[in-house]
Design an enzyme around this catalytic site. Structure first.
Site, short mmCIF file in Angstrom:
data_model
loop_
_atom_site.label_atom_id
_atom_site.label_comp_id
_atom_site.label_asym_id
_atom_site.label_seq_id
_atom_site.Cartn_x
_atom_site.Cartn_y
_atom_site.Cartn_z
N ASN A 71 -11.76 5.84 -5.30
CA ASN A 71 -11.67 4.77 -6.29
C ASN A 71 -10.93 3.60 -5.63
O ASN A 71 -9.72 3.65 -5.46
CB ASN A 71 -10.89 5.30 -7.51
CG ASN A 71 -10.52 4.21 -8.51
OD1 ASN A 71 -11.05 3.10 -8.45
ND2 ASN A 71 -9.60 4.53 -9.41
N LYS B 276 -10.32 0.79 -6.75
CA LYS B 276 -9.60 -0.09 -7.70
C LYS B 276 -9.93 -1.55 -7.38
O LYS B 276 -11.03 -1.82 -6.92
CB LYS B 276 -8.09 0.22 -7.67
CG LYS B 276 -7.83 1.72 -7.84
CD LYS B 276 -6.40 2.07 -8.10
CE LYS B 276 -6.29 3.58 -8.23
NZ LYS B 276 -4.94 4.03 -8.57
N HIS C 37 -9.58 6.37 -16.84
CA HIS C 37 -8.52 6.31 -15.82
C HIS C 37 -7.23 5.81 -16.48
O HIS C 37 -7.27 4.93 -17.34
CB HIS C 37 -8.95 5.38 -14.69
CG HIS C 37 -8.03 5.46 -13.51
ND1 HIS C 37 -6.82 4.82 -13.48
CD2 HIS C 37 -8.14 6.15 -12.35
CE1 HIS C 37 -6.22 5.11 -12.33
NE2 HIS C 37 -7.00 5.91 -11.62
N GLU D 234 -5.01 3.83 -15.60
CA GLU D 234 -4.74 2.38 -15.53
C GLU D 234 -5.50 1.64 -16.62
O GLU D 234 -5.05 0.62 -17.13
CB GLU D 234 -5.10 1.86 -14.12
CG GLU D 234 -4.02 2.27 -13.12
CD GLU D 234 -4.50 2.42 -11.69
OE1 GLU D 234 -5.58 1.93 -11.34
OE2 GLU D 234 -3.76 3.06 -10.91
N GLU E 91 -5.18 13.72 -13.54
CA GLU E 91 -4.36 12.75 -12.81
C GLU E 91 -3.05 12.54 -13.56
O GLU E 91 -2.99 11.76 -14.51
CB GLU E 91 -5.09 11.41 -12.71
CG GLU E 91 -6.36 11.48 -11.89
CD GLU E 91 -6.67 10.13 -11.27
OE1 GLU E 91 -6.83 10.09 -10.05
OE2 GLU E 91 -6.70 9.14 -12.00
N GLY F 86 -0.50 6.60 -7.41
CA GLY F 86 0.00 5.43 -6.67
C GLY F 86 1.50 5.45 -6.42
O GLY F 86 2.07 4.45 -6.00
N SER G 130 -1.86 10.45 -5.54
CA SER G 130 -1.22 10.48 -4.22
C SER G 130 -1.73 11.60 -3.32
O SER G 130 -0.96 12.18 -2.56
CB SER G 130 0.31 10.54 -4.38
OG SER G 130 0.77 9.39 -5.08
P1 PGA Z 1 -3.70 7.26 -5.71
O1 PGA Z 1 -4.65 6.92 -6.97
O2 PGA Z 1 -4.49 8.21 -4.84
O3 PGA Z 1 -3.47 5.93 -5.04
O4 PGA Z 1 -2.48 7.87 -6.26
C1 PGA Z 1 -5.40 7.93 -7.57
C2 PGA Z 1 -6.25 7.34 -8.67
O5 PGA Z 1 -5.82 6.39 -9.32
O6 PGA Z 1 -7.37 7.81 -8.92
#
Ligand code: PGA
Length: 253
Positions: free
Chosen positions: A16, A18, A102, A104, A174, A180, A215
């Site tokens: 992803n 983003k 997601h 976010e 997640e 992140g 992460s």
């Molecule tokens: P990250 O993000 O690997 O940067 O922690 C995972 C995600 O948002 O799917």
């Protein structure tokens, strides 16, 4: 990798991106990733760029085994929804998967469980595969309420769709506090939630792929993928670096 308990589930790694990249950087990254993922594999790989780069990404992936996905979609099929993108438009561009729910989008765009459920339906109606994300906040985790939160997020979708449609869907766990942040759930924490999510699927428990996200990096992927209920990863940061991304794909392979 051979796991007796999930012998029938193919591992899946989803990148992803983003809101990152540009035409030049994307081309550079994709050429390296495609070159590093030639031939036959036991794992599926999907890349989800931002909407404006879907066509460009699709053309650079064409002829490779890597599939195209999108990061979200509208719950509506068409009409006066300025700025939105429908699932059938994504199907037109050869997307095969769409990430929905997601954290976010839930946190920053205020998407509700019910909206996520309607997006799930829209994605399947367009013939695409939803990757439904769920996960608890740090507060939920500290209060020991992670399974309750995840159960509620799943039930909100089940209430609209039933469970049978999950034979054509992917789930992703997640933990919000791990996305992140550089903090990964411990194998025990991840496995507890994955086992719980699998149990919620009833008859499909052994069939649905459940990814872990938060992460994941090359150095911790192998350990996570070795767990019986984890079928791959949803990657953010690690999908922006060709070597890191390929190392994780190989760990799943
Ligand atoms: P990250 O993000 O690997 O940067 O922690 C995972 C995600 O948002 O799917």
């Amino acid at each position: 990798m051979n796991k007796a308990s999930n012998a029938k589930r193919r591992q899946l790694v989803v990148g992803n991106w983003k809101m990152n990249g540009n035409l030049h950087e994307n081309a550079d990254l994709l050429v390296k990733v495609v070159a590093g993922w030639q031939g036959e594999h036991n794992a599926d790989v999907v890349i989800c760029p931002p909407f404006p780069y879907l066509i460009h990404t699709g053309s650079l992936l064409s002829g490779s085994a890597i599939l195209l996905g999108a990061q979200t979609t509208s719950e509506h099929s068409k009409g006066a929804y300025t700025g939105e993108v429908s699932a059938s438009m994504l199907a037109d561009l050869d997307c095969k998967f769409v990430i929905i729910g997601h954290n976010e989008r839930r946190r920053l765009q205020g998407e509700t469980d019910e909206q996520v459920a309607r997006q799930f339906i829209a994605v399947q109606q367009a013939g695409l595969i939803p990757i439904l994300c769920v996960g608890e906040s740090l507060k939920d985790r500290e209060q020991g309420r992670q399974l309750e939160t995840i159960g509620r997020q799943l039930d909100a979708v089940f209430a609209h769709t039933g469970k049978d449609v999950f034979n054509n869907a992917v789930l992703a766990y997640e933990p919000v506090w791990a996305v992140g942040t550089g903090k990964t759930a411990t194998p025990e924490q991840a496995e507890e939630v994955h086992r719980f999510m699998r149990a919620q699927l009833g008859e499909l428990a052994g069939k649905v792929r459940i990814l872990y996200g938060g992460s994941v990096k090359a150095h911790n992927a192998q350990q996570l993928f070795a767990l019986p209920d984890i079928d791959g990863a949803l990657l953010g940061g690690a999908s922006l670096d060709a070597d890191e991304f390929l190392a994780i794909c190989r760990a799943a392979d």
